[in-house]
Each structure stands twice: as C-alpha cells, then as structure tokens.
Write an enzyme that holds these catalytic residues in place. Structure first.
Site, mmCIF file in Angstrom:
data_model
loop_
_atom_site.group_PDB
_atom_site.id
_atom_site.type_symbol
_atom_site.label_atom_id
_atom_site.label_comp_id
_atom_site.label_asym_id
_atom_site.label_seq_id
_atom_site.Cartn_x
_atom_site.Cartn_y
_atom_site.Cartn_z
ATOM 1 N N HIS A 56 0.842 -1.206 0.000
ATOM 2 C CA HIS A 56 0.000 0.000 0.000
ATOM 3 C C HIS A 56 0.875 1.254 0.000
ATOM 4 C CE1 HIS A 56 0.801 -0.434 4.285
ATOM 5 N NE2 HIS A 56 0.281 0.751 4.533
ATOM 6 N N HIS A 58 1.446 4.003 1.844
ATOM 7 C CA HIS A 58 1.961 4.824 2.947
ATOM 8 C C HIS A 58 3.484 4.969 2.881
ATOM 9 C CE1 HIS A 58 -1.854 4.153 5.611
ATOM 10 N NE2 HIS A 58 -1.982 5.170 4.779
ATOM 11 N N ASP A 60 5.897 4.913 4.994
ATOM 12 C CA ASP A 60 6.757 3.945 5.676
ATOM 13 C C ASP A 60 6.821 2.605 4.942
ATOM 14 O OD1 ASP A 60 4.027 3.619 6.635
ATOM 15 O OD2 ASP A 60 4.806 2.205 8.111
ATOM 16 N N HIS A 61 6.121 2.501 3.797
ATOM 17 C CA HIS A 61 6.156 1.282 2.990
ATOM 18 C C HIS A 61 6.748 1.509 1.597
ATOM 19 C CE1 HIS A 61 3.623 -1.068 5.862
ATOM 20 N NE2 HIS A 61 3.428 0.166 6.269
ATOM 21 N N HIS A 112 -7.328 -0.745 5.755
ATOM 22 C CA HIS A 112 -6.287 0.198 6.197
ATOM 23 C C HIS A 112 -6.146 1.314 5.148
ATOM 24 C CE1 HIS A 112 -2.589 1.538 8.111
ATOM 25 N NE2 HIS A 112 -1.925 1.367 6.997
ATOM 26 N N ASP A 132 -0.039 -3.796 6.316
ATOM 27 C CA ASP A 132 -0.679 -3.243 7.518
ATOM 28 C C ASP A 132 -2.143 -3.664 7.620
ATOM 29 O OD1 ASP A 132 1.691 -1.970 8.031
ATOM 30 O OD2 ASP A 132 0.948 0.065 7.715
ATOM 31 N N HIS A 170 4.837 -4.498 10.822
ATOM 32 C CA HIS A 170 5.211 -3.759 12.040
ATOM 33 C C HIS A 170 5.352 -4.698 13.231
ATOM 34 C CE1 HIS A 170 4.601 0.473 10.683
ATOM 35 N NE2 HIS A 170 3.710 -0.068 9.863
HETATM 36 FE FE FE Z 1 2.834 0.967 8.086
HETATM 37 ZN ZN ZN Z 2 0.196 1.779 6.513
#
Ligand code: FE
Ligand code: ZN
Length: 258
Positions: A56, A58, A60-61, A112, A132, A170
């Site tokens: 996805h 985001h 942090d990905h 998410h 996530d 995570h």
């Molecule tokens: Fe994340």
């Molecule tokens: Zn995420």
C-alpha cells in the site's frame, strides 16, 4: 526454499527480504527506507535484487522504492488501485505473479487503505505478506476503508490454511495482545501468547512470523464473529451490536484510544 529475513526500519517497521540461496536472487517487500536493504545487499554482493513488492501507498512502505529501483534496476509490483511512483506492474485481486521462482497470489484486502493488497504463496510451506492489514494480535487502523471492508479482508485471510506463516509490516504484537486480553480476559490462548511475547520483547526479539491458526485463536479483530467478542463490544457500545463488522467497528475504535 525461500528464506524470509526481517530488516528493521524506523521505530517498528519490518522490511521483509525474500532470499533464494540457490539463485542468489532477492526480493523485498515495502521498503519504506532504502538504507537497510542497501546495507544488506552491500554485505551480500553475490545477491541481486530482482523485485520490490508493495502492499500500500503509505510512506513507511514506499519511501525507499525510487532509490532502490535506481540502484538495482529491479521490477516494482504494487497495488493497481493506488497511485505510487515507480510501480512497473499494477496488481489486483486474482493476479498471480512469479517472484524468485515462486507463485504469489494477489489478494485485495481494503480497510487500512482502499487499494491495499496482500501476497499469498500457496506452497507446501505457505506464507502471507500482508502489510498493515493483519497484524499479530491486531489489524491496521481504518485510514481509508470501512469496518465492513476490514472485516471482509480479515475473514478472507483467516480462511487461508492455519499453518500459513504471516509476515506483517510492524512490530506491534505486544501492545496488540495487551488489548486483546482486555477484550477477552478469560481467553487462555491470549494469556499464553501474551506471556510468550512479553519474554520475546524483553529480549528484543522479533515476534513474527505469526500464523493464521494463532491469529484465529488470539486476534480480537479476526475474532469479531465470536459471541464472546460481540458481547464485550455490545457492553462497550452501550447497546447491542451484531457480530462481524459492527463488532469490529466498536473494538477498532476502542483500540484507537487504548
Ligand atoms: Fe505501516
Ligand atoms: Zn500503513
């Protein structure tokens, strides 16, 4: 046989590295940061990074995607329904891709984010890369999707073989299980798992992978169809809620402020 190696990033992200020792090829999932991957490749110069898989959009990905792609000329596969710079092949439900000689099935798992996908390998030793969406003992926050979408996504994942190893993005397991125990204080599976995870975290160890079987026993979001979880959600809500999506909605909101 593929080996799955966790590379730590930021405070609690795992970038999963898929490694084929025979062909000396590797692939990486959700590289929010290029550095840990570049460092690993630097220490293993015999390996070539052939693919980046994205679940996805985001930061942090996807944050390390462009840098890694430029450094390795690998192929980037990501969700068709999300706009992500650098994705070469857009994937959606029912697609099947070959990565390091292994077939991966793509599943749409909205909740998410709306376009979130997961990768499932139905080999002898099946595994799931779920970003996530499903966490050990929990699920992702509902940033874009509805409780009903997350419920459907989790139930779809829960229908995979119980031995399926679950690789989440995570390290949230300890906090998730503390919440799970608040939801189901009398669930012995949660009690035992919390104790195990407390010890792992005290030693700084990773709590992943999980398994689908373990999540069905201990994850309150996966268990939102269970009468015990529905009962607690109804109490929390002040009036009865239905099992399933409505129950998930109440416990997700509870967890957001837990
Ligand atoms: Fe994340
Ligand atoms: Zn995420």
């Amino acid at each position: 046989m593929l080996e799955l190696i966790p590379l730590r990033a930021f405070s609690d992200n795992y970038i999963w590295l898929l490694v084929d020792q025979q062909s000396h090829r590797a692939a990486v999932v959700d590289p929010g940061d290029a550095k840990p991957v570049v460092t690993w490749l630097g220490r293993h110069p015999e390996f070539t990074l052939t693919h980046i898989l994205i679940t996805h959009h985001h930061p942090d990905h996807v944050g390390g995607l462009v840098t890694l792609k430029a450094a390795t000329q690998c192929k980037v596969m990501g969700p068709a329904m999300e706009d992500i710079v650098g994705v070469d092949q857009k994937l959606g439900d029912g697609d099947r891709v070959k990565v390091l000689g292994h077939e991966l099935d793509v599943l749409d798992v909205p909740g998410h984010t709306l376009g979130h996908i997961a990768f499932y390998c139905a080999a002898d030793d099946p595994f799931l890369l779920c970003g996530d969406t499903l966490f050990a003992g929990g699920c992702g926050r509902l940033f874009e999707g509805t409780p009903a979408q997350m419920h459907d996504s989790l139930q779809r994942l829960a229908a995979l073989p119980e031995k399926t190893r679950v690789f989440c993005a995570h390290e949230y397991t300890l906090a998730n299980l503390r919440f799970a125990l608040a939801v189901e204080p009398d669930n012995p599976d949660i009690q035992v798992r919390l104790q195990v995870v407390e010890e792992m975290r005290a030693d700084g160890r990773i709590t992943l992978p999980s398994s689908i079987g373990l999540e069905k026993q201990t994850n309150p979001f996966v268990r939102s169809n269970e009468p015990a979880v529905q009962r607690v959600a109804s109490e929390r809500n002040g009036e009865p809620v239905a099992a399933g999506a409505e129950t998930l909605a109440v416990i997700r909101q509870w967890k957001d402020s837990f």
